[in-house]
Write a protein that holds these residues in place. Structure first.
Motif, PDB file in Angstrom:
ATOM      1  N   ASN A 167     -11.984 -10.175   4.116  1.00  0.00           N
ATOM      2  CA  ASN A 167     -11.565 -11.383   3.402  1.00  0.00           C
ATOM      3  C   ASN A 167     -10.880 -11.082   2.072  1.00  0.00           C
ATOM      4  O   ASN A 167     -10.688 -11.989   1.253  1.00  0.00           O
ATOM      5  CB  ASN A 167     -12.776 -12.288   3.132  1.00  0.00           C
ATOM      6  CG  ASN A 167     -13.323 -12.921   4.391  1.00  0.00           C
ATOM      7  OD1 ASN A 167     -12.584 -13.157   5.339  1.00  0.00           O
ATOM      8  ND2 ASN A 167     -14.621 -13.183   4.408  1.00  0.00           N
ATOM      9  N   ILE A 168     -10.509  -9.829   1.845  1.00  0.00           N
ATOM     10  CA  ILE A 168      -9.952  -9.432   0.550  1.00  0.00           C
ATOM     11  C   ILE A 168      -8.708 -10.249   0.201  1.00  0.00           C
ATOM     12  O   ILE A 168      -8.593 -10.799  -0.905  1.00  0.00           O
ATOM     13  CB  ILE A 168      -9.623  -7.932   0.530  1.00  0.00           C
ATOM     14  CG1 ILE A 168     -10.907  -7.098   0.528  1.00  0.00           C
ATOM     15  CG2 ILE A 168      -8.768  -7.576  -0.678  1.00  0.00           C
ATOM     16  CD1 ILE A 168     -11.701  -7.188  -0.745  1.00  0.00           C
ATOM     17  N   THR A 169      -7.744 -10.326   1.127  1.00  0.00           N
ATOM     18  CA  THR A 169      -6.505 -11.048   0.816  1.00  0.00           C
ATOM     19  C   THR A 169      -6.789 -12.507   0.522  1.00  0.00           C
ATOM     20  O   THR A 169      -6.223 -13.099  -0.401  1.00  0.00           O
ATOM     21  CB  THR A 169      -5.512 -10.934   1.985  1.00  0.00           C
ATOM     22  OG1 THR A 169      -5.192  -9.559   2.193  1.00  0.00           O
ATOM     23  CG2 THR A 169      -4.222 -11.686   1.671  1.00  0.00           C
ATOM     24  N   ARG A 170      -7.692 -13.116   1.301  1.00  0.00           N
ATOM     25  CA  ARG A 170      -8.022 -14.520   1.074  1.00  0.00           C
ATOM     26  C   ARG A 170      -8.742 -14.713  -0.255  1.00  0.00           C
ATOM     27  O   ARG A 170      -8.557 -15.726  -0.930  1.00  0.00           O
ATOM     28  CB  ARG A 170      -8.860 -15.054   2.230  1.00  0.00           C
ATOM     29  CG  ARG A 170      -8.099 -15.088   3.541  1.00  0.00           C
ATOM     30  CD  ARG A 170      -8.911 -15.656   4.677  1.00  0.00           C
ATOM     31  NE  ARG A 170      -8.208 -15.504   5.936  1.00  0.00           N
ATOM     32  CZ  ARG A 170      -8.635 -15.992   7.098  1.00  0.00           C
ATOM     33  NH1 ARG A 170      -9.786 -16.651   7.154  1.00  0.00           N
ATOM     34  NH2 ARG A 170      -7.936 -15.811   8.202  1.00  0.00           N
ATOM     35  N   ALA A 171      -9.574 -13.748  -0.628  1.00  0.00           N
ATOM     36  CA  ALA A 171     -10.260 -13.836  -1.921  1.00  0.00           C
ATOM     37  C   ALA A 171      -9.254 -13.751  -3.063  1.00  0.00           C
ATOM     38  O   ALA A 171      -9.343 -14.492  -4.043  1.00  0.00           O
ATOM     39  CB  ALA A 171     -11.306 -12.733  -2.039  1.00  0.00           C
ATOM     40  N   VAL A 190      -2.619  -4.478  -0.989  1.00  0.00           N
ATOM     41  CA  VAL A 190      -2.145  -3.106  -0.772  1.00  0.00           C
ATOM     42  C   VAL A 190      -2.764  -2.164  -1.796  1.00  0.00           C
ATOM     43  O   VAL A 190      -3.188  -1.049  -1.479  1.00  0.00           O
ATOM     44  CB  VAL A 190      -0.603  -3.044  -0.846  1.00  0.00           C
ATOM     45  CG1 VAL A 190      -0.114  -1.597  -0.897  1.00  0.00           C
ATOM     46  CG2 VAL A 190       0.013  -3.753   0.358  1.00  0.00           C
ATOM     47  N   THR A 191      -2.846  -2.614  -3.046  1.00  0.00           N
ATOM     48  CA  THR A 191      -3.463  -1.801  -4.099  1.00  0.00           C
ATOM     49  C   THR A 191      -4.931  -1.544  -3.795  1.00  0.00           C
ATOM     50  O   THR A 191      -5.420  -0.415  -3.924  1.00  0.00           O
ATOM     51  CB  THR A 191      -3.326  -2.498  -5.462  1.00  0.00           C
ATOM     52  OG1 THR A 191      -1.946  -2.743  -5.734  1.00  0.00           O
ATOM     53  CG2 THR A 191      -3.915  -1.636  -6.570  1.00  0.00           C
ATOM     54  N   MET A 238       2.781   3.839   3.047  1.00  0.00           N
ATOM     55  CA  MET A 238       1.363   3.855   2.655  1.00  0.00           C
ATOM     56  C   MET A 238       0.436   3.315   3.723  1.00  0.00           C
ATOM     57  O   MET A 238      -0.617   3.894   3.992  1.00  0.00           O
ATOM     58  CB  MET A 238       1.178   3.074   1.346  1.00  0.00           C
ATOM     59  CG  MET A 238       1.737   3.778   0.126  1.00  0.00           C
ATOM     60  SD  MET A 238       1.146   3.057  -1.429  1.00  0.00           S
ATOM     61  CE  MET A 238       1.848   1.413  -1.343  1.00  0.00           C
ATOM     62  N   ILE A 239       0.796   2.165   4.323  1.00  0.00           N
ATOM     63  CA  ILE A 239      -0.139   1.557   5.278  1.00  0.00           C
ATOM     64  C   ILE A 239       0.500   1.253   6.631  1.00  0.00           C
ATOM     65  O   ILE A 239      -0.176   0.755   7.543  1.00  0.00           O
ATOM     66  CB  ILE A 239      -0.727   0.246   4.701  1.00  0.00           C
ATOM     67  CG1 ILE A 239       0.357  -0.809   4.520  1.00  0.00           C
ATOM     68  CG2 ILE A 239      -1.471   0.510   3.419  1.00  0.00           C
ATOM     69  CD1 ILE A 239      -0.189  -2.166   4.124  1.00  0.00           C
ATOM     70  N   ILE A 285       1.438  -7.073   6.715  1.00  0.00           N
ATOM     71  CA  ILE A 285       1.439  -7.086   5.251  1.00  0.00           C
ATOM     72  C   ILE A 285       2.804  -6.669   4.720  1.00  0.00           C
ATOM     73  O   ILE A 285       3.339  -7.273   3.788  1.00  0.00           O
ATOM     74  CB  ILE A 285       0.334  -6.165   4.701  1.00  0.00           C
ATOM     75  CG1 ILE A 285      -1.045  -6.753   5.009  1.00  0.00           C
ATOM     76  CG2 ILE A 285       0.493  -5.954   3.196  1.00  0.00           C
ATOM     77  CD1 ILE A 285      -2.199  -5.870   4.575  1.00  0.00           C
ATOM     78  N   ARG A 286       3.377  -5.644   5.330  1.00  0.00           N
ATOM     79  CA  ARG A 286       4.682  -5.131   4.867  1.00  0.00           C
ATOM     80  C   ARG A 286       5.764  -6.199   4.978  1.00  0.00           C
ATOM     81  O   ARG A 286       6.532  -6.415   4.035  1.00  0.00           O
ATOM     82  CB  ARG A 286       5.058  -3.892   5.678  1.00  0.00           C
ATOM     83  CG  ARG A 286       6.439  -3.320   5.331  1.00  0.00           C
ATOM     84  CD  ARG A 286       6.641  -1.968   6.003  1.00  0.00           C
ATOM     85  NE  ARG A 286       6.613  -2.074   7.458  1.00  0.00           N
ATOM     86  CZ  ARG A 286       7.687  -2.330   8.223  1.00  0.00           C
ATOM     87  NH1 ARG A 286       8.861  -2.545   7.640  1.00  0.00           N
ATOM     88  NH2 ARG A 286       7.583  -2.365   9.531  1.00  0.00           N
ATOM     89  N   LYS A 287       5.845  -6.864   6.106  1.00  0.00           N
ATOM     90  CA  LYS A 287       6.881  -7.875   6.302  1.00  0.00           C
ATOM     91  C   LYS A 287       6.660  -9.090   5.401  1.00  0.00           C
ATOM     92  O   LYS A 287       7.613  -9.703   4.908  1.00  0.00           O
ATOM     93  CB  LYS A 287       6.913  -8.311   7.772  1.00  0.00           C
ATOM     94  CG  LYS A 287       7.486  -7.257   8.715  1.00  0.00           C
ATOM     95  CD  LYS A 287       8.936  -6.944   8.382  1.00  0.00           C
ATOM     96  CE  LYS A 287       9.536  -5.952   9.376  1.00  0.00           C
ATOM     97  NZ  LYS A 287      10.949  -5.597   9.013  1.00  0.00           N
ATOM     98  N   THR A 288       5.404  -9.435   5.183  1.00  0.00           N
ATOM     99  CA  THR A 288       5.109 -10.568   4.305  1.00  0.00           C
ATOM    100  C   THR A 288       5.607 -10.294   2.891  1.00  0.00           C
ATOM    101  O   THR A 288       6.231 -11.157   2.251  1.00  0.00           O
ATOM    102  CB  THR A 288       3.598 -10.856   4.275  1.00  0.00           C
ATOM    103  OG1 THR A 288       3.139 -11.113   5.606  1.00  0.00           O
ATOM    104  CG2 THR A 288       3.298 -12.068   3.410  1.00  0.00           C
ATOM    105  N   ILE A 289       5.324  -9.091   2.384  1.00  0.00           N
ATOM    106  CA  ILE A 289       5.790  -8.722   1.047  1.00  0.00           C
ATOM    107  C   ILE A 289       7.314  -8.694   0.992  1.00  0.00           C
ATOM    108  O   ILE A 289       7.938  -9.202   0.057  1.00  0.00           O
ATOM    109  CB  ILE A 289       5.196  -7.367   0.621  1.00  0.00           C
ATOM    110  CG1 ILE A 289       3.677  -7.491   0.445  1.00  0.00           C
ATOM    111  CG2 ILE A 289       5.841  -6.867  -0.666  1.00  0.00           C
ATOM    112  CD1 ILE A 289       2.977  -6.175   0.171  1.00  0.00           C
TER     113      ILE A 289
END
Length: 407
Positions: free
Chosen positions: A138-142, A339-340, A405-406, A291-295
Protein backbone atom coordinates in the motif's frame (compact mmCIF):
# COMPACT_ATOMS: atom_id res chain seq x y z
CA UNK A 1 -20.83 6.09 -10.14
CA UNK A 2 -21.08 2.93 -8.04
CA UNK A 3 -17.91 1.59 -9.66
CA UNK A 4 -16.02 4.80 -8.94
CA UNK A 5 -17.31 4.80 -5.36
CA UNK A 6 -16.09 1.20 -4.93
CA UNK A 7 -12.64 2.16 -6.24
CA UNK A 8 -12.36 4.89 -3.62
CA UNK A 9 -13.56 2.59 -0.84
CA UNK A 10 -11.14 -0.18 -1.84
CA UNK A 11 -8.26 2.30 -2.11
CA UNK A 12 -8.80 3.76 1.34
CA UNK A 13 -9.81 0.60 3.21
CA UNK A 14 -6.35 -1.00 3.23
CA UNK A 15 -4.62 1.99 4.82
CA UNK A 16 -3.69 1.98 8.50
CA UNK A 17 -4.93 4.46 11.11
CA UNK A 18 -1.38 5.82 11.35
CA UNK A 19 -1.36 6.53 7.60
CA UNK A 20 -4.61 8.42 8.03
CA UNK A 21 -3.27 10.41 10.97
CA UNK A 22 -0.10 11.34 9.07
CA UNK A 23 -2.39 12.66 6.35
CA UNK A 24 -4.53 14.60 8.86
CA UNK A 25 -1.44 16.25 10.36
CA UNK A 26 -0.28 17.14 6.88
CA UNK A 27 -3.73 18.56 6.09
CA UNK A 28 -3.68 20.84 9.14
CA UNK A 29 -0.13 21.95 8.42
CA UNK A 30 -0.70 22.63 4.72
CA UNK A 31 -4.07 24.30 5.24
CA UNK A 32 -2.09 26.90 7.14
CA UNK A 33 0.55 27.16 4.44
CA UNK A 34 -0.91 30.29 2.97
CA UNK A 35 2.26 32.35 2.79
CA UNK A 36 4.41 30.76 0.11
CA UNK A 37 2.06 31.03 -2.91
CA UNK A 38 1.74 34.76 -2.17
CA UNK A 39 5.36 35.55 -1.35
CA UNK A 40 6.10 36.64 -4.90
CA UNK A 41 3.08 38.95 -5.02
CA UNK A 42 3.81 40.12 -1.45
CA UNK A 43 7.35 41.14 -2.36
CA UNK A 44 6.55 42.87 -5.66
CA UNK A 45 3.31 44.55 -4.56
CA UNK A 46 3.80 45.22 -0.83
CA UNK A 47 7.58 45.50 -0.46
CA UNK A 48 8.14 46.85 -3.99
CA UNK A 49 10.93 44.38 -4.85
CA UNK A 50 11.79 43.90 -8.52
CA UNK A 51 10.99 40.56 -10.17
CA UNK A 52 14.65 39.57 -10.10
CA UNK A 53 15.01 40.48 -6.41
CA UNK A 54 11.88 38.43 -5.76
CA UNK A 55 13.42 35.51 -7.63
CA UNK A 56 16.57 35.61 -5.48
CA UNK A 57 14.59 35.72 -2.24
CA UNK A 58 12.41 32.80 -3.35
CA UNK A 59 15.57 30.91 -4.30
CA UNK A 60 16.66 31.13 -0.67
CA UNK A 61 13.72 28.91 0.11
CA UNK A 62 15.36 26.32 -2.13
CA UNK A 63 18.72 26.70 -0.39
CA UNK A 64 17.00 26.14 2.94
CA UNK A 65 15.17 23.17 1.47
CA UNK A 66 18.49 21.58 0.49
CA UNK A 67 19.82 22.07 4.00
CA UNK A 68 16.57 20.92 5.59
CA UNK A 69 16.09 17.86 3.37
CA UNK A 70 19.69 16.70 3.77
CA UNK A 71 19.80 17.37 7.51
CA UNK A 72 16.30 15.97 8.05
CA UNK A 73 17.08 12.74 6.21
CA UNK A 74 20.35 12.24 8.07
CA UNK A 75 18.87 12.99 11.50
CA UNK A 76 15.85 10.78 10.81
CA UNK A 77 18.14 7.77 10.35
CA UNK A 78 19.83 8.69 13.66
CA UNK A 79 17.00 9.62 16.03
CA UNK A 80 13.84 8.51 14.21
CA UNK A 81 11.12 10.23 12.20
CA UNK A 82 8.91 11.06 15.20
CA UNK A 83 11.32 13.51 16.86
CA UNK A 84 12.30 15.16 13.60
CA UNK A 85 8.68 15.77 12.62
CA UNK A 86 7.51 17.38 15.86
CA UNK A 87 10.70 19.45 16.23
CA UNK A 88 10.25 20.74 12.68
CA UNK A 89 6.61 21.69 13.29
CA UNK A 90 7.34 23.44 16.60
CA UNK A 91 10.47 25.13 15.28
CA UNK A 92 8.65 26.76 12.37
CA UNK A 93 6.21 28.62 14.64
CA UNK A 94 8.44 31.48 15.85
CA UNK A 95 9.91 31.93 12.39
CA UNK A 96 6.47 32.46 10.82
CA UNK A 97 5.63 35.02 13.52
CA UNK A 98 8.84 36.98 12.91
CA UNK A 99 8.76 36.93 9.08
CA UNK A 100 6.63 40.07 8.46
CA UNK A 101 9.07 42.18 10.49
CA UNK A 102 11.84 41.67 7.91
CA UNK A 103 11.25 43.89 4.89
CA UNK A 104 14.61 44.31 3.13
CA UNK A 105 15.83 41.93 0.42
CA UNK A 106 18.72 40.59 2.51
CA UNK A 107 16.89 40.23 5.81
CA UNK A 108 13.82 38.59 4.26
CA UNK A 109 16.04 36.25 2.23
CA UNK A 110 17.80 35.10 5.42
CA UNK A 111 14.50 34.54 7.21
CA UNK A 112 13.09 32.58 4.27
CA UNK A 113 16.28 30.51 4.34
CA UNK A 114 15.79 29.78 8.04
CA UNK A 115 12.08 29.03 7.67
CA UNK A 116 12.57 26.56 4.82
CA UNK A 117 15.46 24.83 6.59
CA UNK A 118 13.31 24.17 9.63
CA UNK A 119 10.10 23.27 7.79
CA UNK A 120 11.71 21.08 5.11
CA UNK A 121 13.31 18.82 7.71
CA UNK A 122 9.75 17.56 8.10
CA UNK A 123 9.53 16.18 4.55
CA UNK A 124 12.02 13.24 4.61
CA UNK A 125 10.97 12.28 8.14
CA UNK A 126 7.32 12.25 7.11
CA UNK A 127 8.11 10.16 4.00
CA UNK A 128 9.95 7.61 6.12
CA UNK A 129 6.99 7.48 8.51
CA UNK A 130 4.68 6.71 5.58
CA UNK A 131 6.82 3.72 4.57
CA UNK A 132 7.05 2.47 8.16
CA UNK A 133 3.34 2.65 9.02
CA UNK A 134 1.90 1.45 5.68
CA UNK A 135 1.93 -2.13 4.45
CA UNK A 136 4.45 -2.51 1.61
CA UNK A 137 1.76 -3.24 -0.99
CA UNK A 138 0.00 0.00 0.00
CA UNK A 139 3.04 2.30 -0.17
CA UNK A 140 1.96 4.21 -3.29
CA UNK A 141 -1.57 4.64 -1.95
CA UNK A 142 -0.23 5.84 1.39
CA UNK A 143 1.92 8.41 -0.39
CA UNK A 144 -1.09 9.36 -2.49
CA UNK A 145 -3.30 9.76 0.60
CA UNK A 146 -0.66 12.01 2.13
CA UNK A 147 -0.48 14.07 -1.04
CA UNK A 148 -4.27 14.30 -1.13
CA UNK A 149 -4.11 15.82 2.34
CA UNK A 150 -1.45 18.24 1.13
CA UNK A 151 -3.63 19.28 -1.77
CA UNK A 152 -6.83 19.56 0.25
CA UNK A 153 -4.86 21.82 2.57
CA UNK A 154 -3.51 23.62 -0.46
CA UNK A 155 -7.05 24.14 -1.75
CA UNK A 156 -8.11 25.65 1.58
CA UNK A 157 -4.92 27.61 2.29
CA UNK A 158 -4.51 29.75 -0.83
CA UNK A 159 -8.24 30.46 -1.07
CA UNK A 160 -8.22 31.73 2.52
CA UNK A 161 -4.80 33.26 2.04
CA UNK A 162 -5.98 35.34 -0.89
CA UNK A 163 -8.75 36.81 1.24
CA UNK A 164 -6.44 37.38 4.23
CA UNK A 165 -3.72 38.94 2.04
CA UNK A 166 -6.23 41.53 0.89
CA UNK A 167 -6.69 42.45 4.56
CA UNK A 168 -3.20 42.01 6.03
CA UNK A 169 -0.12 40.01 5.09
CA UNK A 170 0.88 39.94 8.77
CA UNK A 171 -2.31 38.05 9.53
CA UNK A 172 -1.29 35.55 6.86
CA UNK A 173 2.01 34.80 8.61
CA UNK A 174 0.36 34.44 12.01
CA UNK A 175 -2.23 31.97 10.70
CA UNK A 176 0.65 29.84 9.38
CA UNK A 177 2.18 29.79 12.85
CA UNK A 178 -1.12 28.78 14.44
CA UNK A 179 -1.62 25.93 11.96
CA UNK A 180 1.89 24.60 12.63
CA UNK A 181 1.16 24.63 16.37
CA UNK A 182 -2.12 22.71 15.96
CA UNK A 183 -0.45 20.18 13.63
CA UNK A 184 2.33 19.62 16.19
CA UNK A 185 -0.12 19.01 19.05
CA UNK A 186 -2.19 16.53 17.02
CA UNK A 187 0.94 14.73 15.81
CA UNK A 188 2.52 14.39 19.26
CA UNK A 189 -0.70 13.17 20.91
CA UNK A 190 -1.24 10.41 18.34
CA UNK A 191 2.28 9.17 17.56
CA UNK A 192 4.00 9.42 20.94
CA UNK A 193 4.91 5.83 21.87
CA UNK A 194 3.20 4.31 18.81
CA UNK A 195 4.98 1.29 17.29
CA UNK A 196 5.72 1.06 13.58
CA UNK A 197 5.14 -2.05 11.46
CA UNK A 198 8.84 -2.85 11.69
CA UNK A 199 8.82 -2.69 15.50
CA UNK A 200 5.71 -4.89 15.66
CA UNK A 201 7.41 -7.36 13.37
CA UNK A 202 10.51 -7.47 15.55
CA UNK A 203 8.43 -8.05 18.71
CA UNK A 204 5.90 -10.55 17.38
CA UNK A 205 8.03 -12.30 14.78
CA UNK A 206 5.20 -12.14 12.24
CA UNK A 207 3.36 -9.41 10.43
CA UNK A 208 0.39 -10.03 8.17
CA UNK A 209 0.96 -9.34 4.45
CA UNK A 210 4.56 -8.35 5.09
CA UNK A 211 6.45 -8.24 1.78
CA UNK A 212 9.69 -6.39 1.21
CA UNK A 213 9.80 -3.78 -1.51
CA UNK A 214 13.44 -4.35 -2.39
CA UNK A 215 16.53 -6.28 -1.50
CA UNK A 216 18.98 -5.23 1.18
CA UNK A 217 20.44 -1.95 -0.07
CA UNK A 218 22.56 -0.34 2.63
CA UNK A 219 24.78 1.89 0.54
CA UNK A 220 24.61 5.67 0.52
CA UNK A 221 22.20 7.14 -2.07
CA UNK A 222 25.05 9.42 -3.13
CA UNK A 223 26.99 6.34 -4.28
CA UNK A 224 24.00 4.90 -6.13
CA UNK A 225 24.79 6.15 -9.65
CA UNK A 226 21.51 5.23 -11.31
CA UNK A 227 19.52 6.74 -8.46
CA UNK A 228 21.52 9.96 -8.81
CA UNK A 229 20.74 10.02 -12.55
CA UNK A 230 17.09 9.44 -11.72
CA UNK A 231 17.21 12.29 -9.16
CA UNK A 232 18.72 14.68 -11.72
CA UNK A 233 15.75 14.18 -14.05
CA UNK A 234 13.35 14.51 -11.08
CA UNK A 235 15.05 17.84 -10.44
CA UNK A 236 14.44 19.00 -14.01
CA UNK A 237 10.76 18.22 -13.59
CA UNK A 238 10.66 20.04 -10.25
CA UNK A 239 12.30 23.13 -11.81
CA UNK A 240 9.45 23.27 -14.31
CA UNK A 241 6.65 22.34 -11.91
CA UNK A 242 7.68 24.68 -9.07
CA UNK A 243 6.97 27.71 -11.19
CA UNK A 244 3.50 27.15 -9.76
CA UNK A 245 4.83 28.93 -6.65
CA UNK A 246 6.95 31.62 -8.30
CA UNK A 247 6.38 32.86 -11.85
CA UNK A 248 2.87 31.49 -12.39
CA UNK A 249 1.26 33.67 -9.66
CA UNK A 250 3.23 36.64 -11.06
CA UNK A 251 1.99 35.77 -14.56
CA UNK A 252 -1.58 35.52 -13.28
CA UNK A 253 -1.27 39.02 -11.80
CA UNK A 254 0.78 40.86 -14.43
CA UNK A 255 -0.46 39.23 -17.64
CA UNK A 256 -3.75 37.62 -16.62
CA UNK A 257 -4.85 40.63 -14.59
CA UNK A 258 -5.90 38.62 -11.52
CA UNK A 259 -5.87 40.01 -7.98
CA UNK A 260 -4.80 38.11 -4.83
CA UNK A 261 -8.25 36.66 -4.18
CA UNK A 262 -8.56 35.41 -7.75
CA UNK A 263 -5.05 33.90 -7.64
CA UNK A 264 -5.98 32.18 -4.39
CA UNK A 265 -9.08 30.70 -6.04
CA UNK A 266 -7.04 29.35 -8.96
CA UNK A 267 -4.52 27.71 -6.64
CA UNK A 268 -7.28 26.53 -4.32
CA UNK A 269 -9.07 24.95 -7.28
CA UNK A 270 -5.92 22.99 -8.16
CA UNK A 271 -5.65 21.58 -4.66
CA UNK A 272 -9.35 20.65 -4.56
CA UNK A 273 -9.15 18.95 -7.97
CA UNK A 274 -6.24 16.81 -6.80
CA UNK A 275 -7.99 15.96 -3.55
CA UNK A 276 -11.09 14.76 -5.39
CA UNK A 277 -9.45 12.77 -8.18
CA UNK A 278 -5.93 11.65 -7.21
CA UNK A 279 -6.83 8.34 -5.56
CA UNK A 280 -8.94 7.39 -8.59
CA UNK A 281 -6.10 8.21 -10.99
CA UNK A 282 -3.56 6.34 -8.86
CA UNK A 283 -5.85 3.30 -8.76
CA UNK A 284 -6.29 3.33 -12.55
CA UNK A 285 -2.56 3.84 -13.10
CA UNK A 286 -1.72 0.91 -10.82
CA UNK A 287 -4.21 -1.25 -12.71
CA UNK A 288 -3.37 -0.36 -16.31
CA UNK A 289 0.17 1.08 -16.33
CA UNK A 290 3.56 0.20 -14.93
CA UNK A 291 5.25 2.61 -12.51
CA UNK A 292 7.67 3.61 -15.27
CA UNK A 293 4.96 4.44 -17.79
CA UNK A 294 2.90 6.30 -15.21
CA UNK A 295 5.84 8.56 -14.36
CA UNK A 296 6.71 9.05 -18.04
CA UNK A 297 3.21 10.05 -19.14
CA UNK A 298 2.61 12.02 -15.95
CA UNK A 299 5.67 14.20 -16.45
CA UNK A 300 5.23 14.57 -20.22
CA UNK A 301 1.67 15.86 -20.02
CA UNK A 302 2.77 18.87 -17.97
CA UNK A 303 4.46 20.30 -21.09
CA UNK A 304 0.98 20.99 -22.47
CA UNK A 305 0.09 22.95 -19.35
CA UNK A 306 2.85 25.49 -19.97
CA UNK A 307 2.40 25.60 -23.75
CA UNK A 308 -1.22 26.66 -23.23
CA UNK A 309 -0.06 29.76 -21.33
CA UNK A 310 2.35 30.65 -24.13
CA UNK A 311 -0.54 31.32 -26.52
CA UNK A 312 -3.37 32.65 -24.36
CA UNK A 313 -3.88 34.23 -20.93
CA UNK A 314 -7.66 34.17 -20.64
CA UNK A 315 -9.19 32.92 -17.39
CA UNK A 316 -10.42 29.78 -19.18
CA UNK A 317 -6.89 28.97 -20.37
CA UNK A 318 -5.47 29.63 -16.91
CA UNK A 319 -7.87 27.11 -15.35
CA UNK A 320 -7.34 24.60 -18.19
CA UNK A 321 -3.57 24.92 -17.84
CA UNK A 322 -3.54 24.32 -14.11
CA UNK A 323 -5.96 21.39 -14.54
CA UNK A 324 -3.49 19.68 -16.88
CA UNK A 325 -0.67 20.44 -14.45
CA UNK A 326 -2.72 18.80 -11.68
CA UNK A 327 -3.09 15.61 -13.73
CA UNK A 328 0.66 15.58 -14.24
CA UNK A 329 1.29 16.02 -10.54
CA UNK A 330 -1.16 13.27 -9.57
CA UNK A 331 0.39 10.74 -11.94
CA UNK A 332 4.05 11.57 -11.43
CA UNK A 333 4.71 12.51 -7.83
CA UNK A 334 3.28 9.60 -5.79
CA UNK A 335 5.13 7.15 -8.00
CA UNK A 336 8.46 8.99 -7.92
CA UNK A 337 8.30 8.71 -4.12
CA UNK A 338 7.47 5.01 -4.46
CA UNK A 339 10.50 4.44 -6.68
CA UNK A 340 12.68 6.08 -4.02
CA UNK A 341 11.20 3.88 -1.29
CA UNK A 342 11.71 0.79 -3.45
CA UNK A 343 15.34 1.70 -4.11
CA UNK A 344 16.20 2.27 -0.43
CA UNK A 345 17.11 -0.40 2.09
CA UNK A 346 15.79 -0.91 5.59
CA UNK A 347 18.37 1.32 7.31
CA UNK A 348 18.84 4.18 4.86
CA UNK A 349 15.32 5.26 3.95
CA UNK A 350 15.86 8.65 5.58
CA UNK A 351 18.92 9.33 3.42
CA UNK A 352 17.14 8.25 0.23
CA UNK A 353 14.05 10.29 1.06
CA UNK A 354 16.35 13.20 1.85
CA UNK A 355 17.77 13.02 -1.67
CA UNK A 356 14.22 12.80 -3.01
CA UNK A 357 13.48 16.00 -1.11
CA UNK A 358 16.63 17.57 -2.55
CA UNK A 359 15.20 17.31 -6.05
CA UNK A 360 12.52 19.77 -5.00
CA UNK A 361 14.94 21.86 -2.97
CA UNK A 362 17.18 22.40 -5.99
CA UNK A 363 14.07 23.16 -8.01
CA UNK A 364 13.09 25.82 -5.48
CA UNK A 365 16.49 27.48 -6.01
CA UNK A 366 16.81 27.26 -9.78
CA UNK A 367 13.16 27.72 -10.74
CA UNK A 368 12.47 31.23 -9.36
CA UNK A 369 15.86 32.67 -10.36
CA UNK A 370 15.92 31.22 -13.88
CA UNK A 371 12.24 31.72 -14.63
CA UNK A 372 12.04 35.32 -13.41
CA UNK A 373 15.15 36.20 -15.45
CA UNK A 374 13.71 34.64 -18.60
CA UNK A 375 10.34 36.30 -18.01
CA UNK A 376 11.96 39.71 -17.39
CA UNK A 377 14.32 39.67 -20.36
CA UNK A 378 12.65 37.43 -22.94
CA UNK A 379 8.99 37.42 -21.96
CA UNK A 380 6.61 34.85 -20.54
CA UNK A 381 5.95 33.21 -23.91
CA UNK A 382 9.63 32.25 -24.20
CA UNK A 383 9.59 31.02 -20.60
CA UNK A 384 6.64 28.70 -21.15
CA UNK A 385 8.03 27.21 -24.38
CA UNK A 386 11.43 26.67 -22.75
CA UNK A 387 9.72 25.00 -19.80
CA UNK A 388 7.89 22.60 -22.13
CA UNK A 389 11.18 21.59 -23.77
CA UNK A 390 12.75 20.99 -20.34
CA UNK A 391 9.82 18.76 -19.40
CA UNK A 392 10.20 16.60 -22.51
CA UNK A 393 13.87 16.04 -21.61
CA UNK A 394 12.92 15.16 -18.03
CA UNK A 395 10.27 12.65 -19.13
CA UNK A 396 12.69 10.83 -21.42
CA UNK A 397 15.37 10.71 -18.72
CA UNK A 398 12.97 9.43 -16.09
CA UNK A 399 11.66 6.73 -18.42
CA UNK A 400 15.24 5.54 -18.95
CA UNK A 401 16.42 5.67 -15.33
CA UNK A 402 13.31 4.02 -13.84
CA UNK A 403 13.59 1.23 -16.41
CA UNK A 404 17.17 0.60 -15.32
CA UNK A 405 16.27 0.57 -11.61
CA UNK A 406 13.01 -1.36 -11.42
CA UNK A 407 12.19 -2.42 -15.00
Amino acid sequence: MKKIYKIYVDSYSGLSSASWMLAIVMLINRAGSMVFPFLGVYMTKKLLFTEEQTGYVLACYGVGSIIGSTLGGWITDKIGNYKVQYLSLLGSIPVFILLPHFTTVTSLALMILLQSTVSEMFRPANSVAITMYAKPQNITRAFSLNRMAVNLGFSIGPAMGGLLAAISYSLLFNINAAAAFIAAIVFINFFRGRKTNKEKYNEEGILEDRTELVGDNNKSPYKDKMFIIYSVFCTLYSIAFLQLFSTMPLYYEKVGGLNESQIGLVLGYSGLLIFLTEMLLVHLAEKYLTIRKTIYYGVLISALSFLLLAFDHSIFTIYLSISVLCVSEMLAMPFTSTVTAMRAGANNKGAYMGVNGLTFAVGFIVSPILSTKIASHLGYETLWVSTAILIVIASIGLNYSVKKMIG
